[in-house]
Design an enzyme around this catalytic site. Structure first.
Site, PDB file in Angstrom:
ATOM      1  N   LYS A 201       0.721  -1.045  -0.262  1.00  0.00           N
ATOM      2  CA  LYS A 201       0.115  -0.261  -0.171  1.00  0.00           C
ATOM      3  C   LYS A 201       0.839   1.306  -0.131  1.00  0.00           C
ATOM      4  CE  LYS A 201      -3.650   2.404   2.723  1.00  0.00           C
ATOM      5  NZ  LYS A 201      -4.393   2.053   3.821  1.00  0.00           N
ATOM      6  N   LYS A 254      -2.974  -1.831  -3.610  1.00  0.00           N
ATOM      7  CA  LYS A 254      -2.754  -0.655  -3.913  1.00  0.00           C
ATOM      8  C   LYS A 254      -2.153   0.667  -4.001  1.00  0.00           C
ATOM      9  CE  LYS A 254      -5.765   2.033  -0.606  1.00  0.00           C
ATOM     10  NZ  LYS A 254      -6.796   2.020   0.936  1.00  0.00           N
TER      11      LYS A 254
HETATM   12  C1  PBG Z   1      -7.727   3.104   5.067  1.00  0.00           C
HETATM   13  C2  PBG Z   1      -7.962   3.100   3.853  1.00  0.00           C
HETATM   14  C3  PBG Z   1      -7.520   3.837   2.860  1.00  0.00           C
HETATM   15  C4  PBG Z   1      -8.316   3.691   2.313  1.00  0.00           C
HETATM   16  C5  PBG Z   1      -8.570   2.429   2.503  1.00  0.00           C
HETATM   17  N1  PBG Z   1      -8.348   2.111   3.598  1.00  0.00           N
HETATM   18  C6  PBG Z   1      -6.901   5.068   3.580  1.00  0.00           C
HETATM   19  C7  PBG Z   1      -5.669   5.758   3.411  1.00  0.00           C
HETATM   20  O1  PBG Z   1      -4.792   5.187   3.821  1.00  0.00           O
HETATM   21  O2  PBG Z   1      -5.307   6.563   3.783  1.00  0.00           O
HETATM   22  C8  PBG Z   1      -7.929   4.198   0.824  1.00  0.00           C
HETATM   23  C9  PBG Z   1      -9.634   3.293  -0.297  1.00  0.00           C
HETATM   24  C10 PBG Z   1      -9.928   4.295  -1.296  1.00  0.00           C
HETATM   25  O3  PBG Z   1      -8.931   5.852  -1.636  1.00  0.00           O
HETATM   26  O4  PBG Z   1     -10.381   4.112  -2.121  1.00  0.00           O
HETATM   27  N2  PBG Z   1      -6.033   3.128   6.064  1.00  0.00           N
END
Ligand code: PBG
Length: 328
Positions: A201, A254
């Site tokens: 991520k 992601k």
């Molecule tokens: C929580 C999380 C996030 C997303 C999914 N889980 C936000 C972040 O990390 O700031 C983002 C998903 C999206 O942008 O559709 N940590």
């Protein structure tokens, strides 16, 4: 044998021929649709930066689940907007938390038999400061404290499994959380509950609209001390390797579209089931172009999803899940 013996256009002459030689397919069963659950009843509040995406109260979420099930969508990913927030994100593991209540309601519905119910495990929607873990201050500086956060994430995952989650999906990027969650699930007799780890991520600008949808924007600083640097594909592979070593059953990459090289590299290196998350910003930028009339919505949507599948993702978390399923 080259031209004129070889003519690549011969197999592009009509749709049946093209269909016969098509290398990659989209299937609604490979889509996972995110839901943002909020308190109340009959609430269906559109997220201004995400056309067609709503904050839904539990009753509305059940209706949405039924719509997804009848379209053949593969699963749902649940996020919660709690009634109140605090420093440690208590709402995340509350047995009566918003996601836990939603899971129980969804489990009762007929849709649950057709959908994989995935609970996102993170604290950022539940903490007053909006960070994904416990924040410790040191003078003017602050830090998201990894090790004490693990226990809270593990508790969150167990409470979600107890409420009926088929899969738990940690998205916080704390080190060691997969092992902590696995141990806690096993001890609580949820040895059969799989972990879908957001293994790779990146700290991304493309999460912007999500933070409105989930009301989880950090109140200070950013997430770069725990999410990955956008420049680091090798580090992504190490993250995946570590999470698999800790017991992750599936991995999630992601964002998706700006990181397809990483998705492809992960596909080549690891034989595990892998998804990619086409995040909020990817959805919103396409929608902005649709609204302007600059892109054909149906074709651009399906092409974006196909690109993610082609890169090697087995399944896709996408806000287009319903729209794309309807077309397929
Ligand atoms: C929580 C999380 C996030 C997303 C999914 N889980 C936000 C972040 O990390 O700031 C983002 C998903 C999206 O942008 O559709 N940590």
């Amino acid at each position: 044998m080259t031209f004129p013996h070889t003519r690549m256009r011969r197999l592009r002459r009509n749709e049946p021929l093209r269909a016969l030689v098509r290398e990659t397919a989209l299937d609604p069963g490979d889509f996972i649709y995110p839901l943002f659950i909020c308190p109340g009843e009959g609430v269906r509040r559109e997220v201004s930066s995400m056309p067609g995406v709503f904050n839904l109260s539990i009753d509305e979420a059940v209706r949405e689940a039924e719509a997804c099930a009848s379209l053949g969508v593969g699963g749902l990913l649940l996020f919660g907007l709690p009634e109140s927030k605090d420093e440690t994100g208590t709402g995340a593991w509350d047995e009566n938390g918003i996601v836990q209540q939603a899971l129980r309601a969804l489990k009762q519905s007929a849709a649950a038999k057709k959908l994989v119910l995935i609970a996102d495990v993170c604290l950022c929607e539940y903490t007053s400061h909006g960070h994904c873990g416990i924040v410790v201050k040191a003078g003017d500086a602050y830090d998201v404290d990894n090790d004490p956060t693990l226990e809270l994430l593990a508790r969150t995952a167990v409470s979600q499994a107890r409420a009926g989650a088929d899969v738990v999906a940690p998205s916080d990027m704390m080190d060691g959380r997969v092992a902590a969650i696995r141990r806690a699930l096993d001890e609580a007799s949820f040895a059969e509950t799989p972990i879908l780890s957001y293994a790779s991520k990146f700290a991304s600008a493309f999460y912007g609209p999500f933070r409105e949808a989930a009301d989880s924007a950090p109140q200070f600083g950013d997430r770069r001390s725990y999410q990955m640097d956008a420049a680091n594909p090798r580090e992504a592979l190490r993250e995946i390797e570590l999470d698999l070593g800790e017991g992750a059953d599936m991995i999630l990459m992601k964002p998706a579209m700006p990181y397809l090289d990483v998705v492809r590299a992960a596909r080549e290196r690891f034989g595990v089931p892998m998804g990619a998350y086409q995040v909020s910003g990817e959805y919103s930028m396409l929608h902005a172009a649709f609204q302007k009339g600059w892109l054909d919505p149906q074709r651009a949507m399906l092409e974006s999803l196909l690109g993610i599948r082609r890169a090697g993702a087995d399944f896709i978390v996408t806000y287009f899940a319903k729209d794309a399923a309807r077309l397929l």
